[in-house]
Design an enzyme around this catalytic site. Sequence first.
Site, short mmCIF file in Angstrom:
data_model
loop_
_atom_site.label_atom_id
_atom_site.label_comp_id
_atom_site.label_asym_id
_atom_site.label_seq_id
_atom_site.Cartn_x
_atom_site.Cartn_y
_atom_site.Cartn_z
N ASN A 149 0.39 -1.29 -0.27
CA ASN A 149 -0.21 -0.25 0.13
C ASN A 149 1.00 0.92 0.33
O ASN A 149 0.30 1.95 -0.24
CB ASN A 149 -0.94 -0.07 1.04
CG ASN A 149 -0.37 -0.47 2.54
OD1 ASN A 149 0.47 -1.31 2.78
ND2 ASN A 149 -0.11 0.67 3.40
N GLN A 177 -5.09 -4.10 -2.18
CA GLN A 177 -4.63 -2.46 -2.44
C GLN A 177 -4.95 -3.90 -4.19
O GLN A 177 -5.20 -2.66 -4.76
CB GLN A 177 -3.57 -2.70 -2.71
CG GLN A 177 -3.62 -1.18 -1.15
CD GLN A 177 -4.08 0.29 -0.99
OE1 GLN A 177 -4.31 0.49 -2.10
NE2 GLN A 177 -4.02 0.20 -0.54
N HIS A 199 -13.85 -0.19 0.56
CA HIS A 199 -13.18 1.31 0.19
C HIS A 199 -12.81 1.95 -0.28
O HIS A 199 -12.29 2.83 -1.03
CB HIS A 199 -13.52 2.21 1.77
CG HIS A 199 -12.16 1.79 2.39
ND1 HIS A 199 -11.75 1.96 2.90
CD2 HIS A 199 -11.53 0.70 2.97
CE1 HIS A 199 -10.60 2.55 3.30
NE2 HIS A 199 -10.87 1.05 3.78
N THR A 236 -25.72 -9.48 12.65
CA THR A 236 -26.67 -9.76 11.02
C THR A 236 -25.86 -8.71 9.68
O THR A 236 -25.21 -8.13 9.90
CB THR A 236 -27.66 -8.26 11.51
OG1 THR A 236 -28.49 -9.26 12.60
CG2 THR A 236 -28.57 -7.96 10.27
N CYS A 321 -1.94 4.73 7.99
CA CYS A 321 -2.21 4.01 9.32
C CYS A 321 -0.97 4.64 10.15
O CYS A 321 -1.03 4.20 11.04
CB CYS A 321 -2.14 3.02 8.36
SG CYS A 321 -3.95 2.50 7.38
C1 LIG Z 1 -3.17 -3.08 2.16
C2 LIG Z 1 -3.98 -3.54 2.84
N1 LIG Z 1 -4.52 -4.57 4.02
C3 LIG Z 1 -5.12 -4.11 4.85
C4 LIG Z 1 -6.02 -3.04 4.20
C5 LIG Z 1 -6.68 -2.36 6.19
O1 LIG Z 1 -8.27 -2.42 5.77
P1 LIG Z 1 -9.89 -1.66 5.78
O2 LIG Z 1 -9.40 -0.30 6.09
O3 LIG Z 1 -10.47 -2.36 5.04
O4 LIG Z 1 -9.49 -2.43 7.00
C6 LIG Z 1 -5.40 -1.58 3.93
C7 LIG Z 1 -5.90 -0.30 4.19
O5 LIG Z 1 -5.27 0.44 4.57
C8 LIG Z 1 -4.78 -1.76 2.98
O6 LIG Z 1 -3.84 -0.55 2.76
#
Ligand SMILES: Cc1ncc(COP(=O)(O)O)c(C=O)c1O
Length: 375
Positions: A149, A177, A199, A236, A321
């Site tokens: 990512n 990704q 998303h 649910t 993150c």
């Molecule tokens: C490579 C990767 N894995 C996992 C995630 C986590 O996904 P989510 O935001 O749906 O928990 C992300 C989100 O930034 C991501 O880029």
Amino acid sequence: MYYLDYAATTPVPKAVAEVMTAVLTEDFGNPSSQYPLGLAAKKRTEADRVVVASALGCKADQLYFTSCGTEGDNWAIRAALWQNRRVGKHIITTAVEHSAVLETMKALKAEGYDVTFLKPDGEGRITAAQVAEALRADTALVSVMLVNNETGVRFPVEEMAALLKGRPTLLHTDAVQGFLKVPFTAASLGADYITVSGHKLGGPKGIGALYVGGKAQKPHPLLYGGGQERGLRPGTEPTAQIAGFAAAVFLWTKDLEERRAHLEAMKAYAREQLGKIEGLAFIGGADAPHILSLSLPGYPSQNIVNDLGAKGICVSAGSACHQGKLSHVLTAMSLPKRTAAGVIRVSFGPDTTEEAIDALAEALEEHRSTRFPML
Ligand SMILES: Cc1ncc(COP(=O)(O)O)c(C=O)c1O
């Protein structure tokens, strides 16, 4: 505003929001209810499952909806370790996984697992040979992401799957990704578990899916509760989220080649325009069409992000993150400190325009020429 952070999250297209609104306000039944409104909700959710499964190239009954990519990662890892509890307590992963995997691995270490973290080269690459070298008779799981990512590097997951043929070791890939951005199917990858999330591709936040196939048996549940998702993922069903996810996937698959070509064109244009900025360096392999990592060595990335943000340009410092900290990915790549500290990630989507990239180039050049390097 110029939004250039599609790897962090994406806008939900109006058409997708409309589908979701209809499910929230009209077709709002609980899929477990036995009257027509509930039965219709069940039918719609199963049709949505088929849409997402088709895009992954798997059968609908191999796909479980989850609350997000993070949950899919956690579930896959725990399910694999449960299945292989008699194989051993060794796990192979990489030092550049998303925190959804890395933090799970840290928790597992504290629980007594032995985790090998493979280190990338300076381009951010990890090879199947590194996995082969780390493999042991007691390796229960290999978990390697498909597309990183932060760098956009694509890892050779199919070569890793070939290595594990005939062994009990299970293979998980976080394809959050990679899904729809780079070509693959569940069969072509050969992983036993594949995580995806809504998303990152125009679906709503709070919905993901986990593919379970290959050598993986019925996954041991992460949560306990009702009988939803064949009794394996209770709660649910979030029918509107699922409908939005499927609608977004449908929009992508409808114009798949055009969308990928558009992302490639935007990335090429960005390379050309941003490459003119004095001292600017591109970082990592950047195989995926939607991610471009770059650095203005000496200029702290948080200052760049703040300056660009003030001009309405949204990019991320390394990865959204872990704002504020030097990214574990860049640290693992052993980049020179000045370079690593100045990294920003630019990422593109179907709506990205050359105008947005021109605005970014202009703002970056202004930052470079008006701010003093601090590092
Ligand atoms: C490579 C990767 N894995 C996992 C995630 C986590 O996904 P989510 O935001 O749906 O928990 C992300 C989100 O930034 C991501 O880029």
